[in-house]
Enzyme design. Structure first.
Site, PDB file in Angstrom:
ATOM      1  N   ASP A 372       0.621  -1.436  -0.055  1.00 22.75           N
ATOM      2  CA  ASP A 372       0.224  -0.174   0.057  1.00 22.75           C
ATOM      3  C   ASP A 372       1.308   1.022  -0.068  1.00 22.75           C
ATOM      4  O   ASP A 372       2.106   1.028  -0.139  1.00 22.75           O
ATOM      5  CB  ASP A 372      -0.872  -0.064   1.058  1.00 22.75           C
ATOM      6  N   LYS A 481     -13.622  27.347  -2.711  1.00 22.60           N
ATOM      7  CA  LYS A 481     -12.800  26.488  -2.385  1.00 22.60           C
ATOM      8  C   LYS A 481     -11.456  27.570  -1.599  1.00 22.60           C
ATOM      9  O   LYS A 481     -10.198  27.533  -2.612  1.00 22.60           O
ATOM     10  CB  LYS A 481     -12.359  26.199  -3.856  1.00 22.60           C
ATOM     11  N   ASP A 707      -1.603  -1.190   5.841  1.00 21.46           N
ATOM     12  CA  ASP A 707      -2.075  -0.516   7.412  1.00 21.46           C
ATOM     13  C   ASP A 707      -3.984   0.143   7.330  1.00 21.46           C
ATOM     14  O   ASP A 707      -4.255  -0.318   8.534  1.00 21.46           O
ATOM     15  CB  ASP A 707      -1.392   0.291   7.557  1.00 21.46           C
ATOM     16  N   ASP A 711      -7.007  -2.613   3.537  1.00 18.97           N
ATOM     17  CA  ASP A 711      -5.915  -3.889   3.079  1.00 18.97           C
ATOM     18  C   ASP A 711      -6.303  -5.493   3.226  1.00 18.97           C
ATOM     19  O   ASP A 711      -5.064  -6.385   3.011  1.00 18.97           O
ATOM     20  CB  ASP A 711      -4.590  -3.786   3.596  1.00 18.97           C
TER      21      ASP A 711
END
Length: 1099
Positions: A372, A481, A707, A711
């Site tokens: 990952d 934004k 983690d 996963d």
């Protein structure tokens, strides 16, 4: 196969021929969440709850009675722990190992023989007890190690947040998260861990960190509006276990406990069956073979003993059992288990927790490491990289780069940027009494990165808001934004200063001037062009880019006590001074670049599988040695050709978008895995699982690091799952076989090296232990075929295996590598090649089409009996034997070369040495020649020779030997044979260490544990031979002359000379294969400076 477009999800693959007849697994069940598509009224109706959109805190929510009823019906809001097998069943699992069953079987049969003939089989009392005890001891060691690792892991687990805030009966109050039910109205704020899956119905600047679930490092904005059908991308959904990093809001609970998204992923994890480790498969195969050989040999020897030697039934069976025991290396299981336990303990000292003992070796065997990105390769902490202000580019990196000089507060414009970062923010530190790098930041990850940068460079950063208090604020929102604050910071024109930061294009629209390093000048086209170039440069590196601006408010228009309001706005929103651009990134962790470089140098392919954007993933991959070659797009750009004209053989790097995965054919997968550098981006948990399975189907031994919850299915399915402890989710730690306690990815390199070393040391130990089998078997065979008096008794065989051999074998756990660099330059022991893939395809063709469960999408496995029957049938096919002797690049624990060394070469040399010592002992003590020995054995049944009560025997030289003399001569010869094996094996202990080098050098003698093990083993052997009270049970003699030791000691020089010659010949015939060098690897370190930025000389 067409490459995915880099700026948008790619189209499905269409120009690749697929296999129309090829069965595909049923699609995995999708996430069961649809409430994000409902209106507030529909939600209230479905869950029979009440929410006040105007005053959320005054909502009725559920009544206490209704909540209690639902809690009783649906259960608490917590993940069901994975099913646990009782400890005694786990112990039985270990005891049922084939090696242990063989020893238990041999022990039981030994006791049966003792019951048949208690006089002649008196030693069986010891033999049977020892065999059974060793089986139980070996099982206990393995069980204890795994139980200890599991206990350590459980101390880190916390599957549910403990507290939450909910509205019930019109009262908002804290409560236990376990008590939440569907329909509850919950309040979320900065720093909260989301306690359940909720639909957001009111929010103010709410952002959540979904990195543990989706892999995205950027915080995700959450509002009550949504336009996405995919629940993972819905903007009005928050998920259990994610973190609220900005703003606050209210949500209605729609899923709790196992029904949450994290719970559904956890279920996906539990349905995956973990593959058996390569070492376990190899040991099992070896045990089957050695057990078959032992059984067949025992039957043959029983027939010979009964028919040729005319032994009694009991004696023939005892002899057959002795032969069986001689073939089985009883000490091997305990040695392997203890070697792995020692290695696991050594890795624990490096903060690597091994849950599965054989995972230690598996890490050294992996050919593909799928990792990952967020939190594993990167810090999951946004950090300032570049700053463009005063029309100059600066870098936060120590020493500067080719693109920019070091960011210095004394440089024009830098101080304004720092004050904007410190004052125009909602982020704040948890404490200010420790250094910045030890503080936790509450707030948006981007604002946290800016605040850290300011705090490490401004002398008064911690007191900035007190010194320059905020008088007005417009927080960031999805429409503007940008975020703005007005602070009491005086200047030459007045007492107030406006600070603004946000999306670059939006901020630029509000400005009509730009700071050029000296003063504010009119914004012109040349400045906008420079803006575009800098923006493109920063974005091309996968950075998050923000712009910042300021305005010194004139005191005559905006006095110090001026009251600003948002509606209608009476604050300046145009005519600002553009100050510049800043880029942030989630930087690589310390040591990751070198770690991946070392992995690739070791022949391990490293592949990124992330939920993040492809551009971000590739940018990080190119900084950490994961990707150094050109992709298809890069080749097309460099060559000036259309992308569809680029052949698959012209590029070795590929980036795949997750939306393309479901449409990939087998040919597409084949093309992807043929590339050296691979990145999968925007992947889901199901995609990660598919990737692991496809890699395994090509023969890869797959390691997966991660983690996040997303996963965990891949961690479970992989040959070795490696989870992070500090940043890792509890589900991922449960699914993994190994946990990095300090989250240091670089530990995997040490683990690979440790795994390779332990495999080589295991192989040395097996080579050492197996070598003594041939002398033991020849001793049994000579007794029947020659025949000569028994050179070695069954009890002596057991003590060879479990006495000095066990201790000497354990010393290999501490053997260093032959060279410091050679170990990590070797190819993986099971490299994936065209030949290996062809063998796998042949195996798949033999197995036929796989049956897929339509409900789960998983392949149905065959029964154990069916698999065993198929295996037995295959032994009798020509294909089995052809493949058994097929030359491959693979290295297994027990291969043909090892068997040749043990069973033919060194085994024969040791056998000759032991028999020479045996016959010299007969002659030295009583002048018995080999012919006399043959005559004594031939007449043993008629005349009672070789027993204390036997008749006298006259040797060829005319010497008359009484029964006690014959008995003592045999005991001395057996003692000599026993000690000869000891001394020859002591030589062999050092000789088996040589693989890459000739058998001399420091590596041969540098293991300090070899010497106490040899000393202890020698003392055990001497204790069996020389104390008179040990002579009776072990058939030894204290009268054996120490001069006879010189024969096997001197014979060791013959062994040494042979090994040296053997290595020279083998290196000519079969040279050692090393991994090829990889061009473009950057092996300098990534290190952190005191300012919290990272240093990378390559940039």
């Amino acid at each position: 196969m067409p490459e995915p477009k880099r700026h948008q999800p790619p189209p499905a693959v269409s120009n690749v021929e697929s296999k129309p007849e090829e069965p595909k697994p049923a699609p995995a069940k999708q996430l069961d969440v649809t409430e994000h598509l409902m209106t507030l009224e529909e939600l209230e109706a479905k869950y029979q709850t009440k929410f006040d959109a105007a005053k959320p805190a005054n909502s009725l929510g559920l009544s206490a009675e209704e909540a209690a009823k639902r809690l009783a019906e649906n259960g608490p809001n917590m993940l069901t722990p994975p099913p646990r097998r009782p400890g005694w069943l786990k112990f039985l699992d270990k005891l049922r190992g084939l090696f242990n069953l063989i020893m238990l079987f041999a022990g039981v049969v030994t006791y049966i023989l003792y019951g048949i003939d208690t006089v002649n089989n008196s030693s069986n009392v010891y033999i049977g007890g020892i065999l059974i005890a060793v089986a139980f001891l070996n099982s206990f060691i393995e069980y204890y190690q795994e139980a200890k690792s599991q206990a350590i892991l459980e101390s880190f687990l916390n599957l549910i947040p403990s507290r939450s805030t909910a509205v019930r009966g019109g009262v908002q109050a804290p409560m236990s998260a376990v008590e939440l039910v569907a329909g509850d109205v919950v309040y979320l704020r900065l720093g909260d861990k989301v306690p359940a899956d909720c639909v957001i119905v009111a929010a103010t600047d709410l952002k959540v960190d979904n990195s543990s679930l989706t892999g995205e490092s950027e915080p995700q904005e959450r509002t009550k509006r949504n336009t996405n059908e995919n629940p993972l991308e819905a903007t009005n959904l928050v998920f259990n276990g994610t973190l609220c990093v900005n703003g606050d809001g209210y949500g209605i609970v729609v899923r709790t406990g196992d029904n949450t998204v994290i719970g559904q992923i956890a279920k996906l994890t539990t349905t995956e069956k973990k593959n058996e480790s390569p070492l376990s498969e190899e040991i099992t195969l070896f045990v089957y073979k050695i057990a078959s050989v032992a059984f067949v040999t025992a039957v043959i020897f029983f027939i010979i003993g009964k028919v040729v030697t005319n032994l009694s039934w009991a004696a023939a069976v005892t002899f057959a059992i002795g032969t069986f025991v001689a073939w089985v290396p009883q000490g091997l299981p305990a040695t392997v288990t203890m070697l792995l336990s020692i290695a696991a303990k050594r890795m624990a000292s490096r903060n690597v927790l091994v849950k599965d003992l054989q995972g230690v070796e598996t890490l050294g065997a992996i050919t593909l490491l799928a990792t990952d990105k967020t939190g594993t390769l990167t810090r999951n902490q946004m950090t300032v990289s570049y700053l463009w202000t005063g029309l100059d580019l600066y870098t936060a990196q120590v020493g500067g780069t080719a693109q920019g000089s070091v960011m210095d507060p004394a440089k024009p414009g830098v101080m304004d940027f720092l004050y904007t970062s410190a004052l125009c923010t909602k982020a704040k530190f948890d404490r200010i009494d420790v250094p910045v790098n030890q503080r936790w930041v509450f707030g948006d990850a981007t604002e946290a990165g800016l605040l850290r940068c300011a705090a490490t460079r401004l002398p008064d950063a911690d007191d900035a808001l007190n010194q320059f208090p905020k008088v007005f604020e417009v927080p960031f929102n999805s429409e503007n934004k940008w975020a703005m604050t007005i602070n009491k910071k005086s200047h030459s024109k007045g007492a107030l200063t406006l600070f603004l930061k946000g999306a670059p294009e939006r901020v630029l629209r509000l400005c009509d001037k730009i700071f050029d390093g000296k003063d504010a000048i009119p914004l012109e086209e040349a400045h906008k062009k420079k803006f575009d170039e800098t923006y493109k440069f920063m974005a091309s590196k996968g950075h998050r880019v923000l712009a910042f601006a300021k305005l010194d408010l004139p005191g005559d228009q905006f006095p110090e006590n001026f009251e600003f309001v948002k509606d209608p706005p009476n604050y300046p929103n145009k005519g600002l001074v553009f100050q510049g651009l800043v880029s942030l990134e989630d930087p690589p962790k310390h040591g990751v670049r070198e770690a991946i470089g070392h992995c690739r140098e070791a022949g391990v392919q490293v592949m990124m599988v992330t939920g993040d954007h492809p551009l971000t993933a590739e940018a990080i991959g190119r900084k950490i040695n994961l990707m150094v070659q050109d992709t298809k797009e890069m080749v097309a750009a460099k060559s000036g050709r259309p992308i569809d004209q680029i052949g698959d053989d012209e590029y070795d790097a590929i980036v795949i978008h997750g939306e393309q995965i479901d449409s990939l054919s087998e040919k597409d997968w084949e093309n992807i895995f043929s590339k050296e550098e691979i990145i999968f981006a925007r992947t889901s948990p199901k995609h990660k699982l598919q990737i692991v399975k496809h890699a395994q189907s090509r023969g890869h031994i797959v390691g997966v690091t991660g983690d996040g919850v997303n996963d965990s299915p891949a961690l479970k399915k992989a040959d070795l799952g490696i989870a992070m402890n500090i940043s890792g989710s509890d589900v991922s730690k449960e699914a993994a076989a190994m946990v990095l306690l300090d989250d240091n990815f670089a530990s995997t390199v040490s683990g690979i090296e440790e795994g390779r070393l332990i495999f080589l040391n295991l192989k040395k130990s097996v080579r050492y232990i197996m070598t003594h089998i041939l002398p033991e078997v020849w001793a049994q065979l000579a007794f029947v075929v020659a025949p000569i008096p028994y050179p070695l008794t069954a009890l002596q065989i057991v003590f060879v295996d479990l006495g000095f051999e066990l201790f000497n074998g354990l010393s290999f756990a501490f053997d260093p590598a032959e060279s410091k660099t050679g170990l990590m330059k070797l190819q993986p022991r099971k490299p994936v090649t065209d030949q290996s893939i062809e063998r796998i395809l042949r195996k798949q063709a033999r197995q036929g089409p796989q049956e897929v469960d339509p409900e789960t999408g998983h392949v149905k496995g065959k029964s154990a009996f069916s698999s065993m029957l198929g295996g037995v049938r295959r032994v009798f096919t020509a294909e089995y034997w052809r493949e058994s002797f097929e030359e491959t690049d693979e290295e297994v624990l027990v291969d043909a070369e090892l068997l040749s060394y043990c069973m033919l070469e060194m085994g024969t040399i040791e056998t000759i040495g032991a028999f020479i010592t045996y016959f010299v002992a007969l002659w030295h003590s009583y002048g018995i020649t080999p012919t006399d020995a043959w005559n004594l054995q031939k007449g043993s049944s008629d005349h009672g020779y070789l027993t204390e009560s036997g008749e006298n025997f006259t040797t060829a030289s005319g010497r008359v030997l009484s029964g006690p003399d014959q008995f003592d001569a045999l005991r001395q010869a057996q003692s000599a044979f026993f000690l000869a094996m000891l001394f020859c094996q002591c030589w062999n202990l050092f000789l088996v260490k040589a693989k890459l080098s000739l058998p001399w050098g420091w590596f041969m003698i540098s293991n300090k544990y070899s010497y106490p093990c040899i000393l202890f083993a020698t003392l055990i052997a001497m204790f069996i031979v020389y104390p008179p009270f040990m002579n009776i049970p072990f058939s030894t003699s204290w009268r054996l002359s120490p001069l006879l030791w010189l024969i096997p000691i001197g014979w060791g020089f013959v062994m040494w000379a042979y090994v040296a010659l053997r290595i020279v010949v083998l290196r000519k015939i079969r040279p050692i294969k090393y991994s090829q060098d990889i061009a473009g690897l950057q092996m300098f370190p990534t290190r952190w400076c005191k300012f919290g930025c990272f240093f990378s000389p390559a940039l």
